[in-house]
Design a protein around this motif. Structure first.
Motif, PDB file in Angstrom:
ATOM      1  N   PRO A   1      65.831  -9.786   1.192  1.00  0.00           N
ATOM      2  CA  PRO A   1      67.117 -10.823   0.794  1.00  0.00           C
ATOM      3  C   PRO A   1      66.437 -11.766  -0.391  1.00  0.00           C
ATOM      4  CG  PRO A   1      67.421 -10.435   3.037  1.00  0.00           C
ATOM      5  CD  PRO A   1      66.000  -9.659   2.632  1.00  0.00           C
ATOM      6  N   VAL A   2      67.417 -12.121  -1.280  1.00  0.00           N
ATOM      7  CA  VAL A   2      66.813 -12.954  -2.479  1.00  0.00           C
ATOM      8  C   VAL A   2      67.689 -14.244  -2.348  1.00  0.00           C
ATOM      9  CG1 VAL A   2      66.675 -13.617  -4.669  1.00  0.00           C
ATOM     10  CG2 VAL A   2      66.210 -11.254  -3.797  1.00  0.00           C
ATOM     11  N   LEU A   3      67.038 -15.475  -1.897  1.00  0.00           N
ATOM     12  CA  LEU A   3      67.742 -16.676  -1.645  1.00  0.00           C
ATOM     13  C   LEU A   3      67.632 -17.704  -2.911  1.00  0.00           C
ATOM     14  CD1 LEU A   3      66.634 -15.279   1.050  1.00  0.00           C
ATOM     15  CD2 LEU A   3      66.819 -17.808   2.070  1.00  0.00           C
ATOM     16  N   PRO A   4      68.493 -17.757  -3.547  1.00  0.00           N
ATOM     17  CA  PRO A   4      68.309 -18.684  -4.728  1.00  0.00           C
ATOM     18  C   PRO A   4      68.253 -20.108  -4.375  1.00  0.00           C
ATOM     19  CG  PRO A   4      69.985 -17.023  -5.121  1.00  0.00           C
ATOM     20  CD  PRO A   4      69.943 -17.130  -3.800  1.00  0.00           C
ATOM     21  N   LEU A   5      67.563 -20.868  -5.017  1.00  0.00           N
ATOM     22  CA  LEU A   5      67.177 -22.271  -4.747  1.00  0.00           C
ATOM     23  C   LEU A   5      67.117 -22.941  -6.310  1.00  0.00           C
ATOM     24  CD1 LEU A   5      66.808 -24.817  -2.984  1.00  0.00           C
ATOM     25  CD2 LEU A   5      64.499 -24.414  -2.901  1.00  0.00           C
ATOM     26  N   VAL A   6      67.983 -23.679  -6.608  1.00  0.00           N
ATOM     27  CA  VAL A   6      67.874 -24.293  -8.296  1.00  0.00           C
ATOM     28  C   VAL A   6      68.317 -25.637  -7.965  1.00  0.00           C
ATOM     29  CG1 VAL A   6      69.030 -21.954  -9.074  1.00  0.00           C
ATOM     30  CG2 VAL A   6      70.495 -24.099  -8.188  1.00  0.00           C
ATOM     31  N   LEU A   7      67.831 -26.429  -8.969  1.00  0.00           N
ATOM     32  CA  LEU A   7      68.200 -27.808  -9.234  1.00  0.00           C
ATOM     33  C   LEU A   7      69.527 -28.108  -9.061  1.00  0.00           C
ATOM     34  CD1 LEU A   7      65.097 -28.972 -11.392  1.00  0.00           C
ATOM     35  CD2 LEU A   7      65.315 -29.224  -8.937  1.00  0.00           C
ATOM     36  N   ALA A   8      70.426 -27.560 -10.234  1.00  0.00           N
ATOM     37  CA  ALA A   8      71.704 -27.959 -10.513  1.00  0.00           C
ATOM     38  C   ALA A   8      72.505 -26.842 -10.787  1.00  0.00           C
ATOM     39  CB  ALA A   8      71.510 -28.851 -11.598  1.00  0.00           C
ATOM     40  N   ALA A   9      73.640 -26.873 -10.114  1.00  0.00           N
ATOM     41  CA  ALA A   9      74.892 -25.993 -10.517  1.00  0.00           C
ATOM     42  C   ALA A   9      75.483 -26.767 -11.448  1.00  0.00           C
ATOM     43  CB  ALA A   9      75.800 -25.598  -9.264  1.00  0.00           C
ATOM     44  N   GLN A  10      75.997 -25.813 -12.540  1.00  0.00           N
ATOM     45  CA  GLN A  10      77.088 -26.510 -13.780  1.00  0.00           C
ATOM     46  C   GLN A  10      78.181 -27.167 -13.238  1.00  0.00           C
ATOM     47  OE1 GLN A  10      76.305 -26.239 -17.308  1.00  0.00           O
ATOM     48  NE2 GLN A  10      77.717 -28.060 -17.201  1.00  0.00           N
ATOM     49  N   SER A  11      79.057 -26.443 -12.154  1.00  0.00           N
ATOM     50  CA  SER A  11      80.193 -27.423 -11.744  1.00  0.00           C
ATOM     51  C   SER A  11      80.339 -26.816 -10.205  1.00  0.00           C
ATOM     52  CB  SER A  11      81.315 -27.124 -12.565  1.00  0.00           C
ATOM     53  OG  SER A  11      81.619 -25.588 -12.691  1.00  0.00           O
TER      54      SER A  11
ATOM     55  N   THR B   1      71.883 -13.511  -1.789  1.00  0.00           N
ATOM     56  CA  THR B   1      72.596 -14.107  -0.602  1.00  0.00           C
ATOM     57  C   THR B   1      73.135 -15.655  -1.338  1.00  0.00           C
ATOM     58  OG1 THR B   1      70.715 -15.615   0.160  1.00  0.00           O
ATOM     59  CG2 THR B   1      70.790 -13.440   0.616  1.00  0.00           C
ATOM     60  N   PRO B   2      73.975 -16.083  -0.588  1.00  0.00           N
ATOM     61  CA  PRO B   2      74.468 -17.536  -0.725  1.00  0.00           C
ATOM     62  C   PRO B   2      73.250 -18.291  -0.858  1.00  0.00           C
ATOM     63  CG  PRO B   2      75.915 -16.662   0.776  1.00  0.00           C
ATOM     64  CD  PRO B   2      74.643 -15.588   0.594  1.00  0.00           C
ATOM     65  N   GLY B   3      73.146 -19.161  -2.214  1.00  0.00           N
ATOM     66  CA  GLY B   3      71.948 -20.003  -2.222  1.00  0.00           C
ATOM     67  C   GLY B   3      72.294 -21.436  -2.078  1.00  0.00           C
ATOM     68  N   ARG B   4      71.363 -22.471  -2.520  1.00  0.00           N
ATOM     69  CA  ARG B   4      71.483 -23.732  -2.692  1.00  0.00           C
ATOM     70  C   ARG B   4      71.260 -24.515  -3.976  1.00  0.00           C
ATOM     71  NH1 ARG B   4      73.514 -22.200   1.203  1.00  0.00           N
ATOM     72  NH2 ARG B   4      73.596 -22.865   3.423  1.00  0.00           N
ATOM     73  N   ALA B   5      72.098 -25.369  -4.436  1.00  0.00           N
ATOM     74  CA  ALA B   5      71.630 -26.244  -5.592  1.00  0.00           C
ATOM     75  C   ALA B   5      71.480 -27.522  -5.017  1.00  0.00           C
ATOM     76  CB  ALA B   5      72.355 -26.338  -6.662  1.00  0.00           C
ATOM     77  N   LEU B   6      70.475 -28.456  -5.722  1.00  0.00           N
ATOM     78  CA  LEU B   6      70.390 -29.926  -5.351  1.00  0.00           C
ATOM     79  C   LEU B   6      71.786 -30.500  -5.435  1.00  0.00           C
ATOM     80  CD1 LEU B   6      68.944 -32.555  -4.515  1.00  0.00           C
ATOM     81  CD2 LEU B   6      67.667 -32.459  -6.840  1.00  0.00           C
ATOM     82  N   GLY B   7      72.363 -30.122  -6.580  1.00  0.00           N
ATOM     83  CA  GLY B   7      73.662 -30.926  -6.892  1.00  0.00           C
ATOM     84  C   GLY B   7      74.435 -30.200  -8.046  1.00  0.00           C
TER      85      GLY B   7
END
Length: 723
Positions: free
Chosen positions: A713-723, A545-551
């Motif tokens: 459903p899989v919800l990605p949560l990561v520290l950073a996205a490359q761009s 699913t659409p996930g979230r990154a810290l920044g």
């Protein structure tokens, strides 16, 4: 030419100039070098290179020459121009002089057929084309030969793009070598630029002489801009720079441009300044054409205080009364910097130019340096891949076979095309079979040149001498002298102080956490060709699913905190408290936001039932500790981690495109039996924790494996996205 005919031509030229600039008094007179260039083009039919500062009047040379040549029965002028903004400005300027100009570029394909008919009918005086058109197979093979045979004047605008010694080399421009060779004898050629040092000038002049026995006339003038007052403000961090803009943007004269180094920064700055009450608009490579045009028109009409722009606006924007240029971050080249600041002060007596360098600048320079011309091994592998098939290969078909992303692959192919090793045809690219040698020495020298330019920008920011003199020396301007206007010559005109309120607002903006991570929905094309049996749309039941990154790493806010944390040279360690707390904020906002599981909406998804982490060979403590913190704070069970197999060795190699990344991932990740059992028992959505997402394919593959193992459903949560 006799003195009498020369005098008559000069009178006619000045008359056209008066129409061009709207001078009804008849007092308009060409500059001496403008006249020398026009005389060379119209009377002597020469090839000329004009290197003059922005605002000097280079476009007047080719518009006046066009009018005079057309009066003498010459064919239309063809102007090769790099940016749509420049084309739009020039079409309007030409109309003022009674010159009918048309343009062929990527934004108006529906008009191409009509324009070509107008050219054939002789009603077009000037045709502006983008350099990309020169390498389009249909245009190159069907339109260009007829155009070259009929043209009365060829103009190469922003001619430094021809030279790979220049700061903004564009391989499409190198196609001009072929055009120059095929021009009929006696067709004049004009090249113009404001940003060329001695080496670039010599290279461009040599290329302009292609197909002729005569030397190119070079007209080079002093590069001082008497209206520009240069300054540098050294501020502690990104928050202080934003706060400075909030406090002082209204003090800057008129309207102007705020340059940033990345799209993410442009979007951040735009959002912040709008919250502060300023009317500003973003202008980046991701801005749609219609929005770009609206932004240009708003700035021209002074309906906005500033455009917050990337280098997408670096060339070709003509607003004579532009009152200021501020750089939030330092470009990597003093030549590029000079070109961008030259947008200001063209038609006013005073314009402010300020550089606000940032600590993230070096990381951004390093990124762009890393995507220079590929190493010899990859180039030869590309040539071999093309040679092994008897049909053209499109970029999507070729990409899986070469470890380059599509943008770098296309740029490399364009260089090889100009060098004769490949050719772009309908349907893709083919190898020509012509021998090609990797010029190691030249590419190394260009890289060395780039490093020297970066050092020059560090020196510019810290010099105690005249800043304009410094820039002019960088462009080999032999007449460089102290300007008497910059902060070092006359004293700083702006203080570095910021108000507590503005600083608090900036910290709030930059501290705002959370970026949406869009999931992959389609497998890349060409995977079966490299042994990966995936194609088409990823089934909805196997997508993340659409996930979230810290920044984003390219942010000037959280990016500055995350870059050192995730640097390959940083030691692995548990997640820092401030970062973990910010991730919790992201998770809370996500839960309570629109469509979140805690939003109270009737169709809200169920709350995550489990936390799963991705394995890491470089930062296992960081990821595991983050998963543990999220599990404890959210009271969500941490079920474990996916694991690597013996086939995971390839994951440590750089994989710069989607197909290569997926091939490396194939068979490298598995859901261990214990995790499969726990997933089925937990039921419901799963938070998938990772440190960094670059291409998005690791998350896509992990989500597919988890869904197939029984997860919801899989919800990605990561520290950073490359761009």
């Amino acid at each position: 030419m006799t003195h009498s005919s020369s005098s008559d031509l000069r009178v006619a030229a000045d008359t056209v100039l008066a129409r061009l600039i709207g001078d009804g008094s008849g007092a308009a007179r060409l500059r001496e070098d403008q006249w020398r260039a026009i005389e060379a083009l119209v009377a002597d039919r020469c090839r000329a290179l004009v290197v003059q500062r922005t605002g000097w009047g280079k476009s007047a040379v080719y518009f006046v020459a066009t009018a005079l040549l057309r009066e003498r029965g010459a064919g239309p002028t063809v102007i090769v121009s790099p940016l749509l903004a420049l084309m739009r400005n020039q079409v309007e300027a030409a109309a003022r002089a009674g010159i009918h100009a048309r343009t062929i570029n990527s934004s108006n394909p529906e008009e191409w057929q009509t324009i070509q008919a107008e050219i054939a009918a002789g009603t077009v005086d000037v045709l502006l084309v983008s350099p990309e058109r020169l390498n389009n197979p249909d245009f190159r093979d069907n339109v260009l030969p007829e155009l070259a045979a009929a043209t009365g004047l060829l103009v190469v605008d922003e001619a430094h793009c021809i030279s790979d010694w220049g700061h903004d080399f564009r391989p499409d421009y190198r196609r001009l070598r072929t055009v120059l060779t095929e021009l009929p004898p006696g067709v004049p050629v004009l090249a113009t630029t404001a940003t060329a040092n001695t080496r670039v000038t010599a290279d461009v002049a040599e290329q302009l002489g292609t197909g002729t026995s005569s030397d190119t006339l070079v007209l080079r003038g002093p590069l001082d801009r008497e209206s520009l007052s240069l300054g540098v403000l050294q501020l502690p961090d990104a928050a202080h720079r934003l706060a400075w803009l909030a406090d002082h943007l209204g003090d800057l004269p008129g309207s102007g441009i705020i340059y940033t180094l990345t799209v993410a920064a442009a979007e951040e700055v735009t959002a912040f300044l709008r919250q502060c009450g300023y009317t500003v608009a973003a202008y980046t490579g991701k801005t749609e054409n219609a929005e770009r045009q609206q932004a240009e028109e708003a700035l021209l009409a002074n309906r906005v205080k500033a455009l917050v722009a990337t280098s997408a606006l670096g060339m070709g924007f003509d607003k004579p009364d532009l009152g200021f240029v501020v750089h939030l971050g330092s470009p990597s080249s003093p030549i590029a910097y000079y070109q961008q600041v030259g947008r200001a002060g063209r038609g006013v007596e005073h314009a402010e130019v300020l550089l606000l360098p940032g600590r993230e600048d070096e990381a951004i320079w390093a990124y762009f340096a890393s995507i220079a011309f590929p190493p010899a091994e990859i180039v030869h592998r590309t040539l071999d891949a093309l040679a092994q098939v008897d049909r053209p290969l499109s970029l999507p078909a070729l990409e899986p076979l070469v470890e380059l992303n599509r943008t770098r692959l296309e740029t490399m192919l364009k260089v090889l095309d100009v060098d004769g090793a490949v050719r772009r045809v309908k349907g893709g690219w083919i190898a020509t079979g012509r021998p090609w040698t990797y010029d190691t020495e030249r590419y190394a020298w260009v890289a060395k040149q780039r490093a020297a330019e970066q050092q020059a920008m560090r020196d510019y920011a810290t010099t105690t001498g005249c800043r304009m003199e410094f820039l002019r020396h960088q462009l080999d301007d032999g007449q460089a002298a102290p300007c008497g206007r910059c902060d070092n010559c006359t004293g700083a005109r702006f203080t570095a102080e910021v108000s507590p309120a503005a600083l608090d607002a900036a910290h709030g903006e930059l501290g705002r956490a959370g970026v949406v991570v869009e999931p992959r929905r389609m497998w890349p094309t060409g995977l079966p060709a490299i042994g990966v049996d995936l194609k088409g749309r990823i089934p909805p039941g196997e997508q993340a699913t659409p996930g979230r990154a810290l920044g984003r790493l390219s942010d000037i806010g959280w990016g500055n905190r995350l870059r050192p944390l995730l640097s390959p040279h940083s030691p692995d360690a548990p997640v820092p408290d401030d970062v973990a707390d910010a991730v919790v904020t992201v998770l809370t906002d996500w839960a309570k936001g629109p469509g979140g599981w805690a939003s109270g909406a009737p169709d809200a998804p169920p709350r995550p039932a489990a936390v799963v982490t991705l394995p890491s060979r470089t930062r296992p403590q960081l990821i595991q500790s983050l998963g543990t913190r999220i599990s404890a704070i959210g009271r969500i069970p941490l079920l474990g981690s996916l694991t690597y197999t013996d086939h995971a060795d390839g994951l440590s190699l750089p994989r710069s495109n989607s197909a290569q990344r997926l091939r490396a991932l194939g068979g490298a990740l598995v859901v261990p039996p214990s995790l499969s059992e726990a997933l089925r028992a937990a039921g419901g959505p799963v938070l998938l924790i990772d440190d960094l997402t670059e291409t998005g394919w690791t998350l896509a593959v992990a989500a597919r494996l988890l869904r197939r193992a029984g997860a919801g459903p899989v919800l990605p949560l990561v520290l950073a996205a490359q761009s």
